[in-house]
Write a protein that holds these residues in place. Structure first.
Motif, mmCIF file in Angstrom:
data_model
loop_
_atom_site.group_PDB
_atom_site.id
_atom_site.type_symbol
_atom_site.label_atom_id
_atom_site.label_comp_id
_atom_site.label_asym_id
_atom_site.label_seq_id
_atom_site.Cartn_x
_atom_site.Cartn_y
_atom_site.Cartn_z
ATOM 1 N N THR A 154 -9.993 5.530 -8.855
ATOM 2 C CA THR A 154 -9.794 4.953 -7.853
ATOM 3 C C THR A 154 -8.897 3.493 -8.189
ATOM 4 N N ARG B 299 -8.851 3.112 0.958
ATOM 5 C CA ARG B 299 -8.424 2.044 0.749
ATOM 6 C C ARG B 299 -8.499 1.888 -0.788
ATOM 7 N N PHE B 300 -8.978 2.719 -1.350
ATOM 8 C CA PHE B 300 -9.306 2.562 -3.200
ATOM 9 C C PHE B 300 -8.455 3.862 -3.827
ATOM 10 N N ASP C 114 -10.731 0.671 9.388
ATOM 11 C CA ASP C 114 -10.737 -0.770 8.508
ATOM 12 C C ASP C 114 -9.676 -1.777 8.709
ATOM 13 N N ARG D 221 -12.182 9.835 1.963
ATOM 14 C CA ARG D 221 -13.656 9.163 2.167
ATOM 15 C C ARG D 221 -13.165 7.516 1.959
ATOM 16 N N VAL D 222 -12.535 7.385 0.713
ATOM 17 C CA VAL D 222 -12.301 5.905 0.486
ATOM 18 C C VAL D 222 -10.757 5.805 0.508
#
Length: 671
Positions: free
Chosen positions: A530, A577-578, A190, A574-575
């Motif tokens: 998150t 950035r969060f 990303d 999985r995420v």
């Protein structure tokens, strides 16, 4: 005057003189809706929200619109910063129904709080395929009057759907090397190699992600992680998102290149970024990182500090321009002509080139946002003179409004940032400001019971209960202050707050909730692990619990931290950035939190070396042995009468040392 006249929130007070008969979120409002047999219109925003101001001016200040609202609805206004629980529950419903969210948030609900129609900003007339606000109101009123059964069925189904969503569990096991490596790989995919940061426009400062990258580099030596962190921080520091005259960061950039910001300045962004830049300097020695950390700290103290010693929430994006119009960015942007008026021809030409001010403008109406167009390479003395003259001229402009409410969580973040920045750069005044803010949190927000209130204003505590992020972030601030000052009372206060997290915010499986078990019951108990604009309460609590356990040896706090980190194992790959704050805490857990006891003077060479260590999540206790306030100092004498440092990790202790260079090697401090 409506029912908001006695509100503490500056955002609610902005609406106290609207012709709309606003109520605060209260049982009285819902009782009124039942009495009149009308739906509730809930409007959620915050004081520095540009589009909230736009909708207020277009619709809530309009007499005809207000009359229709008052006739057909009970209208409730909520400051999302004051009631993050209400905001979270209904935002989840808005996002589930529409696929998007934002502020102002507009929700129509029954008198039992069950939502049935949603939106965000509605224009005063149909626009770009969106109905006008009046059309929405008429449609909802018609449905309520003519299809009540259908409306209540929809509302009940939405509540069932929300309640049926699986609540997040504590996770299965701790995140390990595979999960953290996978998270790093996801961030690499990303990453914007050209402009820094992650993803495209709009671009938000990735404070929590950068903290993870710095810790990952400290643990593994991965140069790619450090490079992403350093390049992102450099791009933001040189962009328009950073106030090149007064210091401090805006909320986000509307473009990929960090040129044009959304101009509101939030306490939480600046606290998080101040600390991140200080940590980047700690890792690299970057002079730019040092300058940005100090300028951001000075901005917070100069422009956000309240008379009581706390820190205000935000500065608005909007202010009055030269023509008397209330417009976004008016305080911050410049035209070439304005530069010439202040600086004269020669210096104006120099400033235009240095700060990227063009004839066509980079913002609106020929104005430009100041940025370091050439990377900031120029005659430093001339730059300083130009900057000082422009700043003095800007001070004469009408200033953006300030939201003066003190939010506990964000002040906790500010305490941590100012304490560490002051310690790193020999600025005892910043440590004093951190201590004063922490004292306000204890006196006003904690009271006699250690049950935090979310907000205060003018030294008076608000009515709303603190949520998980308040307990976690204030504890984090107190732990940082204890490490810097050697005052163990702050460790004790952190313990009070974290004990409440264990009792009132933790489920049977180790999962955490955003509200206490004895808080007001909404249609759903909010729970979100998150990160958003600030660290999730869940992962902030995990990090603070881990640090407190390292300080005290408390097994319940260590176990709670490890159970809470289970969610990072599931979400990190999985995420990434969060869940950056959770990944940062996981780095500390995987590395093994170093417990550093410095027996000797607070502020001495060994203490400073310990604070400058980059070992992920290291905790520091400094002072003389025998004091009961810091368990790490117990039974640890000086060696040969000299100041002595003890470093332990995973129940194993190194030999004590009196040598600062040796301590630096143990804790990863630059020399």
């Amino acid at each position: 005057m409506n029912h908001l006249a006695e509100a503490q929130s500056p955002y609610l007070l902005q609406h106290a003189h609207n012709p709309v008969d606003w109520w605060p979120w209260s049982e009285g409002a819902f009782a009124e809706a039942r009495r009149r047999d009308v739906p509730v219109f809930l409007s959620v925003g915050y004081s520095s929200c540009h589009w909230c101001h736009v909708m207020a001016h277009e619709s809530f200040e309009d007499g005809a619109t207000a009359a229709y609202l008052n006739e057909h609805f009970v209208c409730v206004k909520v400051d999302r910063e004051e009631r993050p629980d209400v905001d979270a529950v209904y935002m989840e419903a808005v996002q589930a129904a529409t696929g998007q969210g934002g502020w102002p948030m507009s929700v129509f609900m029954t008198a039992d709080g069950e939502p049935f129609y949603f939106g965000t900003y509605f224009p005063p007339e149909p626009r770009h395929g969106s109905p006008s606000f009046r059309q929405v109101l008429e449609g909802v009123a018609a449905a309520w009057g003519g299809r009540r059964g259908e409306v209540t069925e929809v509302a009940a189904r939405i509540v069932r759907d929300l309640g049926g969503r699986s609540l997040v569990g504590g996770g299965d096991g701790l995140p390990g090397e595979p999960e953290l490596s996978q998270a790093l790989l996801g961030l690499t995919r990303d990453y914007d190699e050209r402009y820094g940061g992650f993803g495209g426009a709009p671009k938000f400062p990735p404070s929590m992600t950068v903290e993870f990258l710095l810790r990952h580099h400290a643990r593994t030596g991965a140069e790619g992680a450090l490079q992403m962190a350093a390049d992102t921080c450099r791009a933001m520091a040189e962009g328009g998102i950073y106030d090149q005259l007064g210091g401090g960061f805006a909320r986000y950039a509307v473009d990929r290149e960090w040129v044009v910001p959304h101009f509101e300045k939030m306490l939480y962004d600046n606290a998080l970024l101040c600390r991140v830049y200080a940590h980047l300097w700690r890792a690299t020695g970057s002079e730019q990182a040092r300058r940005i950390a100090l300028e951001t700290a000075d901005f917070m103290v100069r422009e956000l500090r309240t008379a009581e010693g706390g820190f205000a929430s935000a500065l608005d994006a909007d202010s009055e321009d030269a023509a008397g119009r209330h417009t976004e960015g008016a305080y911050y942007v410049w035209t070439p002509e304005q530069l010439r008026e202040v600086l004269g021809e020669a210096d104006a030409a120099f400033a235009a080139e240095y700060f990227g001010v063009t004839e066509e403008g980079t913002f609106e109406e020929g104005a430009s946002v100041l940025r370091l167009a050439g990377g900031g390479v120029a005659d430093a003395e001339r730059v300083a003179g130009v900057r000082a003259r422009l700043l003095a001229a800007r001070e004469a402009r009408p200033r953006p409004g300030r939201d003066d409410k003190v939010v506990a969580a964000w002040n906790g973040l500010a305490v941590a940032a100012l304490a560490e920045t002051g310690a790193y750069f020999d600025r005892p005044d910043l440590v004093e400001r951190a201590t004063e803010a922490a004292d306000l949190l204890v006196r006003v927000h904690m009271g006699d019971t250690a049950r935090l209130t979310r907000t205060s204003k003018d030294g008076r505590s608000g009515d709303n209960a603190g949520v998980l992020e308040d307990y976690a972030d204030v504890a984090e601030g107190f732990l940082a202050l204890a490490a810097v000052t050697g005052e163990g009372a702050w460790l004790e206060f952190a313990g009070f707050l974290l004990d409440i997290v264990l009792v009132h915010f933790t489920g049977e499986g180790g999962e955490l909730y955003d509200t206490a078990d004895d808080a007001e019951q909404l249609i759903r108990r909010p729970q979100d692990p998150t990160d958003n604009a600030v660290p999730a309460g869940w992962t902030a609590a995990a990090g603070a619990l881990l640090s407190y356990a390292a300080h005290t040896g408390s097994e319940p706090h260590r176990t709670a931290a490890e159970r809470a980190l289970g969610v990072v194992k599931a979400l990190g790959p999985r995420v990434p950035r969060f869940i950056g704050w959770g990944l940062a805490a996981a780095e500390a857990q995987l590395d093994g939190v170093r417990e550093i006891a410095v027996v000797g003077p607070v502020g001495g060479e060994l203490h400073r070396t310990a604070l400058l260590g980059t070992a992920p999540g290291a905790v520091v206790a400094a002072g003389e042995t025998g004091g009961a306030e810091f368990p790490l100092l117990a039974d640890r004498p000086r060696a040969g009468g000299a100041p002595t440092a003890y470093v332990c990790r995973r129940f194993v202790c190194d030999a004590p040392t009196t040598d600062a260079a040796e301590l630096a090697r143990k804790v990863g401090a630059r020399r």
